[in-house]
Design an enzyme around this catalytic site. Structure first.
Site, PDB file in Angstrom:
ATOM      1  N   TYR A 144      81.959 110.106 102.354  1.00 60.91           N
ATOM      2  CA  TYR A 144      80.557 110.097 102.915  1.00 60.91           C
ATOM      3  C   TYR A 144      80.450 110.760 103.749  1.00 60.91           C
ATOM      4  O   TYR A 144      80.851 110.912 104.763  1.00 60.91           O
ATOM      5  CB  TYR A 144      80.489 108.899 103.110  1.00 60.91           C
ATOM      6  CG  TYR A 144      78.643 108.286 103.245  1.00 60.91           C
ATOM      7  CD1 TYR A 144      78.191 108.915 102.490  1.00 60.91           C
ATOM      8  CD2 TYR A 144      78.500 108.181 104.593  1.00 60.91           C
ATOM      9  CE1 TYR A 144      76.319 108.575 102.977  1.00 60.91           C
ATOM     10  CE2 TYR A 144      76.718 108.074 104.754  1.00 60.91           C
ATOM     11  CZ  TYR A 144      76.335 108.103 103.535  1.00 60.91           C
ATOM     12  OH  TYR A 144      74.764 107.510 104.327  1.00 60.91           O
ATOM     13  N   ASP A 238      84.744 117.089 109.058  1.00 61.76           N
ATOM     14  CA  ASP A 238      83.723 115.839 109.480  1.00 61.76           C
ATOM     15  C   ASP A 238      84.613 114.891 110.029  1.00 61.76           C
ATOM     16  O   ASP A 238      85.014 113.813 110.081  1.00 61.76           O
ATOM     17  CB  ASP A 238      82.806 115.305 107.816  1.00 61.76           C
ATOM     18  CG  ASP A 238      81.773 114.161 107.941  1.00 61.76           C
ATOM     19  OD1 ASP A 238      81.719 114.032 109.612  1.00 61.76           O
ATOM     20  OD2 ASP A 238      81.284 113.814 107.574  1.00 61.76           O
ATOM     21  N   LYS A 266      78.744 109.383 116.058  1.00 65.62           N
ATOM     22  CA  LYS A 266      79.229 107.722 117.176  1.00 65.62           C
ATOM     23  C   LYS A 266      79.513 107.408 118.333  1.00 65.62           C
ATOM     24  O   LYS A 266      78.750 107.656 119.191  1.00 65.62           O
ATOM     25  CB  LYS A 266      80.196 107.371 115.718  1.00 65.62           C
ATOM     26  CG  LYS A 266      79.421 107.162 114.535  1.00 65.62           C
ATOM     27  CD  LYS A 266      80.726 106.949 113.426  1.00 65.62           C
ATOM     28  CE  LYS A 266      79.753 105.924 111.885  1.00 65.62           C
ATOM     29  NZ  LYS A 266      79.039 105.323 112.252  1.00 65.62           N
TER      30      LYS A 266
END
Length: 435
Positions: A144, A238, A266
């Site tokens: 994702y 990623d 994050k």
């Protein structure tokens, strides 16, 4: 456990918010029951509106490496707020933060700050397409990278195939440029390259966190780098989830594979909305105002998020044993969970890297999304609900990663293992009583 206030809050939220939540997994759809509405957090714990206490292994889905309400980050935020929330103009802090990310991770020459992981990956893809002058991309089933149109894609009938939209509202004309390969299967990637002949880039989570926790094989990552070089395509790694979570240098440091572009999020925001994308200077300099690739954001690099990010990275920098400590706790947890499950002959696959961990109720090791989908999600739902009732807050899906924070210790981990063993015993007794 009394959750009356959470029930009331959820019912009220559903009247004005689709599904009652602002991000789908929070609705507890795959585990059942009522999502807990959280009032506050401190360290390793969160507290719901009914004042129930939970040991939290979600940690805001990864950002809170130092736990909830960290005093250093709170202090930095308090000081920053006094000077203003946002200026829409450059600040020295932005440059300082980017320098810290680059120096600590060693993964890029230049970076640009954005507000979310979705923005970071979307921008990286646009940049890769512009640099290569090609239209197609390759992603992996189960990875994702945010909810931009070209990435909301699932595999079709074959391993190497045009992607099909995995959400209504995503046009086929966009997803026809996205090819979907199988994770940890280099031949499926080669098949995508051979079918397209127009691949701008490959994007991958080297530590997949949204099919559950599934690390890439080291040889696979090395072969992927070589394949991108062979076909003159960029490699985007990623690190939105794994950056400064799996280790100081993230997944890239574990695999010793250099990305052309990398995305972060994050942890670098310390709990505030902040992300970044970066890479080689010759690629990044294609961005406006230097080059012609347009990307912008009103709140990008705002001083509040940047202050939280800086406070987080400086704490990491000041604590050289942090990741060793976190991985010791993660290994202790997954070893204890596996042994507890084995004592009741319940199959459980476990793994961790740094402060990231995962477990599957599965008979065999999970290497890709097809393997993950063979997991016993009904068993996970039962386990999740019972652990929640005992005050342990795991991610509310079999297909999500868990996180350790520095506020945890061996005593907390052992308490969780003890509760898990009790839950496995309860589940086994319930199953046997029905036979």
């Amino acid at each position: 456990m009394d959750i009356l206030q959470s029930i009331n809050d959820f019912n009220e939220a559903k009247q004005v918010i689709p599904g009652g939540v602002n991000s789908p997994v929070r609705a507890f759809g795959s585990v059942g029951g009522t999502p807990r509405f959280i009032a506050k957090g401190k360290g390793a714990y969160i507290y719901d509106e009914d004042d129930n206490e939970y040991i939290d292994f979600v940690q805001s889905w990864g950002p809170l490496i130092f736990g909830h309400a960290n005093e250093v980050i709170e202090s930095a935020l308090s000081l920053a707020i006094k000077d203003g929330l946002s200026f829409g103009a450059p600040t020295e802090k932005e440059t300082t933060l980017v320098k810290q990310i680059i120096a600590l991770s060693g993964s890029a020459e230049k970076m640009r700050l954005v507000n979310s992981g979705t923005e970071a990956t979307m921008s990286a893809l646009r940049l890769a397409r512009a640099y290569s002058n090609k239209d197609d991309i390759i992603k992996f089933e189960g990875c994702y990278h945010g909810h931009s149109d070209s990435l909301l894609v699932s595999a079709g009938s074959g391993c190497a195939t045009f992607g099909t939209p995995s959400s209504p509202g995503v046009p086929n004309d966009i997803t026809k440029h996205t090819f979907v390969a199988r994770y940890n299967d280099i031949e499926s990637v080669r098949a995508c390259f051979e079918q397209s002949k127009n691949v701008a880039c490959v994007i991958i989570e080297a530590l997949a966190g949204n099919m559950g926790f599934v690390p890439a094989d080291k040889k696979f990552m090395q072969d992927l780098r070589a394949l991108c070089d062979e076909y003159n395509a960029l490699l985007i790694i990623d690190e939105v989830m794994s950056g400064f979570r799996a280790g100081l240098k993230g997944a890239i440091g574990l695999y010793d594979v250099q990305a052309d572009l990398v995305t972060y999020g994050k942890v670098i925001g310390g709990g505030m909305p902040l992300a970044a994308f970066g890479g080689r200077a010759d690629i990044m300099d294609m961005l406006s105002p230097v080059g012609g690739v347009y990307q912008a954001g009103t709140l990008s690099g705002n001083p509040i998020a940047v202050s939280a990010g800086l406070a987080t990275l400086l704490q990491i920098k000041a604590n050289p044993t942090l990741y060793e400590h976190l991985e010791v706790l993660a290994k202790r947890l997954i070893k204890g969970l596996k042994e507890a499950a084995q004592s009741y002959e319940i199959p459980l696959q476990v793994d961790c890297r740094g402060s990231m961990f995962g477990f599957f109720f599965n008979q065999k090791e999970v290497k890709n999304f097809d393997d993950a989908k063979c997991s016993d999600t009904a068993m996970f739902a039962r386990f999740h609900q019972k652990m929640l009732d005992k005050g342990v807050y795991f991610a509310c899906s079999q297909f999500e990663t868990g996180f350790i924070c520095s506020a945890m210790n061996e005593m907390i981990i052992d308490e969780v293992i003890m509760k898990a063993k009790a839950v496995f015993g309860e589940i086994t007794h319930e199953i046997e009583s029905r036979i």
